[in-house]
Design an enzyme around this catalytic site. Structure first.
Site, short mmCIF file in Angstrom:
data_model
loop_
_atom_site.label_atom_id
_atom_site.label_comp_id
_atom_site.label_asym_id
_atom_site.label_seq_id
_atom_site.Cartn_x
_atom_site.Cartn_y
_atom_site.Cartn_z
N GLU A 219 38.15 43.49 39.83
CA GLU A 219 37.60 44.45 38.85
C GLU A 219 37.31 43.86 37.47
O GLU A 219 37.72 44.42 36.46
CB GLU A 219 38.58 45.62 38.67
CG GLU A 219 38.97 46.32 39.95
CD GLU A 219 39.96 47.48 39.73
OE1 GLU A 219 40.40 47.67 38.59
OE2 GLU A 219 40.26 48.17 40.70
N GLU B 135 40.41 48.29 50.58
CA GLU B 135 41.35 49.33 50.10
C GLU B 135 40.89 50.73 50.50
O GLU B 135 41.02 51.68 49.73
CB GLU B 135 41.48 49.24 48.57
CG GLU B 135 41.86 47.86 48.07
CD GLU B 135 42.11 47.80 46.57
OE1 GLU B 135 42.29 48.85 45.93
OE2 GLU B 135 42.14 46.68 46.04
C1 XIL Z 1 47.62 50.14 42.75
C2 XIL Z 1 48.88 50.44 43.55
O1 XIL Z 1 48.60 51.31 44.60
C3 XIL Z 1 49.91 51.03 42.65
O2 XIL Z 1 51.14 51.21 43.36
C4 XIL Z 1 50.11 50.08 41.47
O3 XIL Z 1 50.98 50.59 40.56
C5 XIL Z 1 48.80 49.87 40.74
O4 XIL Z 1 47.89 49.35 41.62
N1 XIL Z 1 42.67 48.90 43.00
C6 XIL Z 1 43.43 47.81 43.33
C7 XIL Z 1 44.87 47.98 43.71
O5 XIL Z 1 42.89 46.71 43.44
O6 XIL Z 1 45.64 46.87 43.38
C8 XIL Z 1 45.42 49.22 43.08
O7 XIL Z 1 46.74 49.41 43.57
C9 XIL Z 1 44.56 50.42 43.38
C10 XIL Z 1 43.20 50.23 42.81
#
Ligand code: XIL
Length: 360
Positions: A162, A271
């Site tokens: 990101e 994800e």
């Molecule tokens: C999120 C996790 O789910 C949480 O538990 C943590 O606190 C923050 O990160 N995009 C991503 C992930 O690349 O790493 C994120 O995960 C969700 C959004």
């Protein structure tokens, strides 16, 4: 090749069997169906849950070929103090993965988000040279650590996550923008550092909202195109794909994935989840969600470069959605008691339908 054909034949027989149709629990796990299509299937996992909840661990062992640590490989977890590294929790996942023949997607080395940054990084401003030193060190020491302990499991890294905002601008509010605000220059540095630490590991750029046409897709595409042209060691692109409650424009996503594939990049869906409005009624909401899951899985099977389908959590009990997106939830394919939802079965159907198309 012959082995692959035999696996496909065995699967086809299993799936065609009337006995199996009624006894879904005995049908092949999703990882087996996906593997026959050349796709890794998995999810983000919480290490705490793996060791606390036997049913959770059993599902992971049974259904997944790959896992992503939801938190424990991030800088906040690994570098709690400047100069101090702590791989205790991370290595518990490696132990679990090696024991159960699971692959691990390393996630993630460079992420501006406060959830991923240790407190000591937020306490004061660092000079450009300091930031370069801190980041290079973090990337290289982390990769080298897992090259040793995770050999045979940690097979790829989301090197950067990101770096663009929702409008496709390089994030100038990121602490790492102190190094440079030129995305090509920034990614060139971090991918070269990563490659130097382990020349064999596959390196990914991971991003959200690039599956639809627009400024964000264009910014990421242009940047990755420049990196490939300059022969920077980048091997894949991760599509996060946090979706719902609205449906995706699949033909547009397909075209975008093909464009990235044409740059020579492997595609991982990294994800995926499909959030429902809390007010949405069952069973319609679950059916709508099941179609969204299977359409995306089918899309992945039809694109040669698409090699992994991983979700961000697999139980509605542990999903990150309700905490971060109020009013939304129930985004995964198992319910809060770890019972399969319609999306679980629709994924099975999607991965078992037909053979992987050879179209690119
Ligand atoms: C999120 C996790 O789910 C949480 O538990 C943590 O606190 C923050 O990160 N995009 C991503 C992930 O690349 O790493 C994120 O995960 C969700 C959004």
């Amino acid at each position: 090749m012959q082995k692959r054909l035999l696996t496909l034949l065995a699967l086809a027989l299993l799936l065609a069997s009337p006995v199996m149709e009624s006894a879904t629990a005995a049908s092949p796990p999703i990882k087996t169906l996906a593997k026959a299509r050349g796709i890794l299937f998995g999810s983000a996992v919480e290490i705490r849950e793996l060791y606390r909840d036997a049913a959770y661990a059993k599902f992971v062992r049974g259904e997944f070929s790959v896992v992503t640590p939801e938190y424990e490989f991030k800088m906040k977890a690994i570098a709690p103090a400047r100069g101090k590294l702590d791989f205790k929790d991370a290595d518990r996942l490696v132990t679990f993965a090696l024991k159960n023949r699971l692959l691990i997607r390393g996630h993630t080395l460079v992420w501006h988000n406060p959830d991923a940054l240790p407190e000591w990084m937020k306490e004061r401003k660092f000079t450009r040279e300091e930031l370069r030193g801190i980041l290079k060190n973090h990337i290289q020491r982390t990769i080298k650590h897992f090259r040793k302990t995770g050999r045979g499991s940690v097979f790829c890294w989301d090197v950067a996550n990101e770096i663009f905002d929702s409008d496709g601008r390089f994030r100038t509010d990121s602490v790492w923008a102190g190094i440079t605000t030129n995305p090509v220059e920034f990614l060139t540095l971090v991918f070269r550092w990563a490659h130097e630490a382990d020349p064999k590991i596959k390196l990914f750029y991971n991003e959200y909202d690039i599956e639809s046409p627009g400024k964000k897709f264009e910014a990421v595409y242009k940047t990755l195109q420049a990196l490939r042209k300059a022969r920077v060691p980048i091997h894949g692109i991760g599509f996060q794909m946090h979706h719902g409650p609205d449906r995706l424009n699949l033909p547009a996503t397909r075209a975008i994935m093909k464009k990235f594939a044409a740059l020579g990049l492997t595609i991982h869906i990294t994800e995926y989840d499909f959030a429902l409005r809390d007010s949405e009624r069952l069973p319609d909401a679950f059916e709508r969600q099941a179609s969204a899951y299977s359409e995306l899985a089918t899309l992945c099977t039809s694109i040669k470069a698409c090699k992994a389908f991983t979700t961000w959590g697999f139980t509605d009990r542990d999903s990150w959605i309700p905490e971060t997106k109020p009013g939304l939830g129930r985004a995964t394919f198992l319910d809060g008691n770890l019972a399969p939802k319609p999306a679980y079965y629709s994924l099975k159907r999607a991965f078992s339908a037909g053979f992987k198309s050879q179209s690119k």
